[in-house]
Design a protein around this motif. Structure first.
Motif, PDB file in Angstrom:
ATOM      1  N   GLY A  42      -2.671   0.677 -13.396  1.00  0.00           N
ATOM      2  CA  GLY A  42      -1.699   1.265 -12.487  1.00  0.00           C
ATOM      3  C   GLY A  42      -2.111   1.290 -11.027  1.00  0.00           C
ATOM      4  O   GLY A  42      -1.334   1.706 -10.176  1.00  0.00           O
ATOM      5  N   VAL A  43      -3.322   0.837 -10.724  1.00  0.00           N
ATOM      6  CA  VAL A  43      -3.750   0.809  -9.329  1.00  0.00           C
ATOM      7  C   VAL A  43      -2.972  -0.289  -8.609  1.00  0.00           C
ATOM      8  O   VAL A  43      -2.969  -1.449  -9.024  1.00  0.00           O
ATOM      9  CB  VAL A  43      -5.276   0.578  -9.202  1.00  0.00           C
ATOM     10  CG1 VAL A  43      -5.685   0.446  -7.741  1.00  0.00           C
ATOM     11  CG2 VAL A  43      -6.043   1.711  -9.869  1.00  0.00           C
ATOM     12  N   ARG A  44      -2.313   0.119  -7.568  1.00  0.00           N
ATOM     13  CA  ARG A  44      -1.449  -0.793  -6.810  1.00  0.00           C
ATOM     14  C   ARG A  44      -2.276  -1.871  -6.115  1.00  0.00           C
ATOM     15  O   ARG A  44      -3.322  -1.601  -5.542  1.00  0.00           O
ATOM     16  CB  ARG A  44      -0.679   0.022  -5.772  1.00  0.00           C
ATOM     17  CG  ARG A  44       0.440  -0.717  -5.109  1.00  0.00           C
ATOM     18  CD  ARG A  44       1.186   0.175  -4.139  1.00  0.00           C
ATOM     19  NE  ARG A  44       1.786   1.345  -4.748  1.00  0.00           N
ATOM     20  CZ  ARG A  44       2.970   1.354  -5.359  1.00  0.00           C
ATOM     21  NH1 ARG A  44       3.657   0.253  -5.465  1.00  0.00           N
ATOM     22  NH2 ARG A  44       3.454   2.474  -5.869  1.00  0.00           N
ATOM     23  N   GLU A  50       3.237  -5.527   2.613  1.00  0.00           N
ATOM     24  CA  GLU A  50       3.028  -5.738   4.037  1.00  0.00           C
ATOM     25  C   GLU A  50       2.493  -4.478   4.707  1.00  0.00           C
ATOM     26  O   GLU A  50       1.743  -4.552   5.655  1.00  0.00           O
ATOM     27  CB  GLU A  50       4.330  -6.177   4.694  1.00  0.00           C
ATOM     28  CG  GLU A  50       4.739  -7.577   4.243  1.00  0.00           C
ATOM     29  CD  GLU A  50       6.042  -8.017   4.870  1.00  0.00           C
ATOM     30  OE1 GLU A  50       6.454  -7.439   5.902  1.00  0.00           O
ATOM     31  OE2 GLU A  50       6.654  -8.936   4.330  1.00  0.00           O
ATOM     32  N   GLU A  51       2.926  -3.327   4.212  1.00  0.00           N
ATOM     33  CA  GLU A  51       2.448  -2.057   4.760  1.00  0.00           C
ATOM     34  C   GLU A  51       2.491  -0.994   3.671  1.00  0.00           C
ATOM     35  O   GLU A  51       3.207  -1.124   2.687  1.00  0.00           O
ATOM     36  CB  GLU A  51       3.296  -1.612   5.953  1.00  0.00           C
ATOM     37  CG  GLU A  51       4.762  -1.459   5.619  1.00  0.00           C
ATOM     38  CD  GLU A  51       5.591  -1.162   6.850  1.00  0.00           C
ATOM     39  OE1 GLU A  51       6.255  -0.120   6.857  1.00  0.00           O
ATOM     40  OE2 GLU A  51       5.558  -1.976   7.778  1.00  0.00           O
ATOM     41  N   MET A  52       1.701   0.036   3.865  1.00  0.00           N
ATOM     42  CA  MET A  52       1.709   1.140   2.907  1.00  0.00           C
ATOM     43  C   MET A  52       3.034   1.870   3.032  1.00  0.00           C
ATOM     44  O   MET A  52       3.470   2.184   4.131  1.00  0.00           O
ATOM     45  CB  MET A  52       0.544   2.080   3.150  1.00  0.00           C
ATOM     46  CG  MET A  52      -0.784   1.476   2.825  1.00  0.00           C
ATOM     47  SD  MET A  52      -2.030   2.765   2.893  1.00  0.00           S
ATOM     48  CE  MET A  52      -3.308   1.999   1.965  1.00  0.00           C
ATOM     49  N   GLU A  53       3.628   2.166   1.878  1.00  0.00           N
ATOM     50  CA  GLU A  53       4.976   2.715   1.898  1.00  0.00           C
ATOM     51  C   GLU A  53       5.047   4.228   1.803  1.00  0.00           C
ATOM     52  O   GLU A  53       5.955   4.839   2.306  1.00  0.00           O
ATOM     53  CB  GLU A  53       5.792   2.086   0.774  1.00  0.00           C
ATOM     54  CG  GLU A  53       5.942   0.591   0.990  1.00  0.00           C
ATOM     55  CD  GLU A  53       6.552  -0.140  -0.183  1.00  0.00           C
ATOM     56  OE1 GLU A  53       6.880   0.503  -1.181  1.00  0.00           O
ATOM     57  OE2 GLU A  53       6.703  -1.345  -0.079  1.00  0.00           O
ATOM     58  N   ASP A  54       4.098   4.865   1.106  1.00  0.00           N
ATOM     59  CA  ASP A  54       4.127   6.316   0.989  1.00  0.00           C
ATOM     60  C   ASP A  54       2.736   6.846   0.681  1.00  0.00           C
ATOM     61  O   ASP A  54       1.790   6.094   0.504  1.00  0.00           O
ATOM     62  CB  ASP A  54       5.144   6.775  -0.064  1.00  0.00           C
ATOM     63  CG  ASP A  54       4.820   6.268  -1.464  1.00  0.00           C
ATOM     64  OD1 ASP A  54       3.627   6.174  -1.814  1.00  0.00           O
ATOM     65  OD2 ASP A  54       5.760   5.977  -2.216  1.00  0.00           O
ATOM     66  N   PHE A  57       0.499   5.820  -2.557  1.00  0.00           N
ATOM     67  CA  PHE A  57       0.399   4.372  -2.602  1.00  0.00           C
ATOM     68  C   PHE A  57      -0.661   3.853  -3.560  1.00  0.00           C
ATOM     69  O   PHE A  57      -0.592   2.729  -4.007  1.00  0.00           O
ATOM     70  CB  PHE A  57       0.131   3.831  -1.189  1.00  0.00           C
ATOM     71  CG  PHE A  57       0.361   2.361  -1.059  1.00  0.00           C
ATOM     72  CD1 PHE A  57       1.647   1.867  -0.996  1.00  0.00           C
ATOM     73  CD2 PHE A  57      -0.696   1.469  -1.022  1.00  0.00           C
ATOM     74  CE1 PHE A  57       1.877   0.498  -0.887  1.00  0.00           C
ATOM     75  CE2 PHE A  57      -0.483   0.103  -0.918  1.00  0.00           C
ATOM     76  CZ  PHE A  57       0.813  -0.379  -0.850  1.00  0.00           C
ATOM     77  N   LYS A  58      -1.633   4.667  -3.919  1.00  0.00           N
ATOM     78  CA  LYS A  58      -2.731   4.191  -4.760  1.00  0.00           C
ATOM     79  C   LYS A  58      -2.262   3.707  -6.126  1.00  0.00           C
ATOM     80  O   LYS A  58      -2.721   2.693  -6.631  1.00  0.00           O
ATOM     81  CB  LYS A  58      -3.785   5.278  -4.939  1.00  0.00           C
ATOM     82  CG  LYS A  58      -4.975   4.818  -5.752  1.00  0.00           C
ATOM     83  CD  LYS A  58      -6.061   5.865  -5.824  1.00  0.00           C
ATOM     84  CE  LYS A  58      -7.234   5.328  -6.630  1.00  0.00           C
ATOM     85  NZ  LYS A  58      -8.313   6.314  -6.734  1.00  0.00           N
ATOM     86  N   TYR A  59      -1.329   4.434  -6.740  1.00  0.00           N
ATOM     87  CA  TYR A  59      -0.842   4.078  -8.073  1.00  0.00           C
ATOM     88  C   TYR A  59       0.636   3.700  -8.022  1.00  0.00           C
ATOM     89  O   TYR A  59       1.384   4.231  -7.208  1.00  0.00           O
ATOM     90  CB  TYR A  59      -1.006   5.250  -9.046  1.00  0.00           C
ATOM     91  CG  TYR A  59      -2.430   5.649  -9.275  1.00  0.00           C
ATOM     92  CD1 TYR A  59      -3.278   4.862 -10.048  1.00  0.00           C
ATOM     93  CD2 TYR A  59      -2.951   6.801  -8.717  1.00  0.00           C
ATOM     94  CE1 TYR A  59      -4.596   5.228 -10.254  1.00  0.00           C
ATOM     95  CE2 TYR A  59      -4.275   7.170  -8.921  1.00  0.00           C
ATOM     96  CZ  TYR A  59      -5.086   6.383  -9.688  1.00  0.00           C
ATOM     97  OH  TYR A  59      -6.390   6.737  -9.897  1.00  0.00           O
TER      98      TYR A  59
END
Length: 162
Positions: A42-44, A50-54, A57-59
């Motif tokens: 589950g690790v993203r 392109e950019e971190m969304e929230d 974001f890790k999972y």
């Protein structure tokens, strides 16, 4: 930490795989064993975006993975086994910890988890927490246990304590 057995495995699995009941949880890992063993970490993969969304974001969220997981389980035969680890979102973790006056749960990366295990036709859940403040661990763990049991009850998921 509590352990309990899910009553009505088929109904629970339908809610897990076909409905949005668990979509707000983060997925740490998912493993299914049927004709082969499939594992989802589950690790993203940050390189995909392109950019971190929230802030979570890790999972990946269960919502993002649910259809793929369901496709691995579909069929006439039930899986030999399923193991999954779900984590409460940072926002909801902060809300629960905040009930105890803990305001820095997000910064300290507190984690509230439940482990799901399907084996030999039975489905069980074990709760757990990852808390850096030893003295708060029991309080937060107890509150998380209550929250999860209430969540399941609200979604008409019957459990039996082990």
């Amino acid at each position: 930490m509590v352990a309990f057995k899910i009553i009505g495995v088929k109904d629970f699995m339908y809610k897990l795989l076909m409905e949005e009941v668990f979509d707000s949880f983060l997925l740490v890992s998912f493993e299914i064993v049927n004709y082969a063993k499939f594992t989802i970490d589950g690790v993203r993969n940050k390189e995909w975006y392109e950019e971190m969304e929230d802030e979570d974001f890790k999972y990946v969220s269960w919502k993002e993975v649910r259809n793929a997981a369901a496709s691995l389980i579909k069929g006439k035969k039930i899986p030999i086994g399923i193991k999954a680890v779900f984590r409460l979102s940072k926002l909801n973790t902060a809300k629960i910890a905040g009930e105890l006056g803990v305001e820095d749960a997000t910064e300290k990366d507190y984690g509230m988890y439940f482990n799901l295990k399907f084996e030999k036709g039975e489905l069980s859940i074990i709760t757990g927490v990852s808390v850096v403040d030893f003295l708060r661990a029991k309080e937060i763990g107890n509150l998380w246990d209550e929250y999860l049991l209430k969540f399941l009850k609200n979604h008409q998921i019957a459990v039996e304590m082990l």
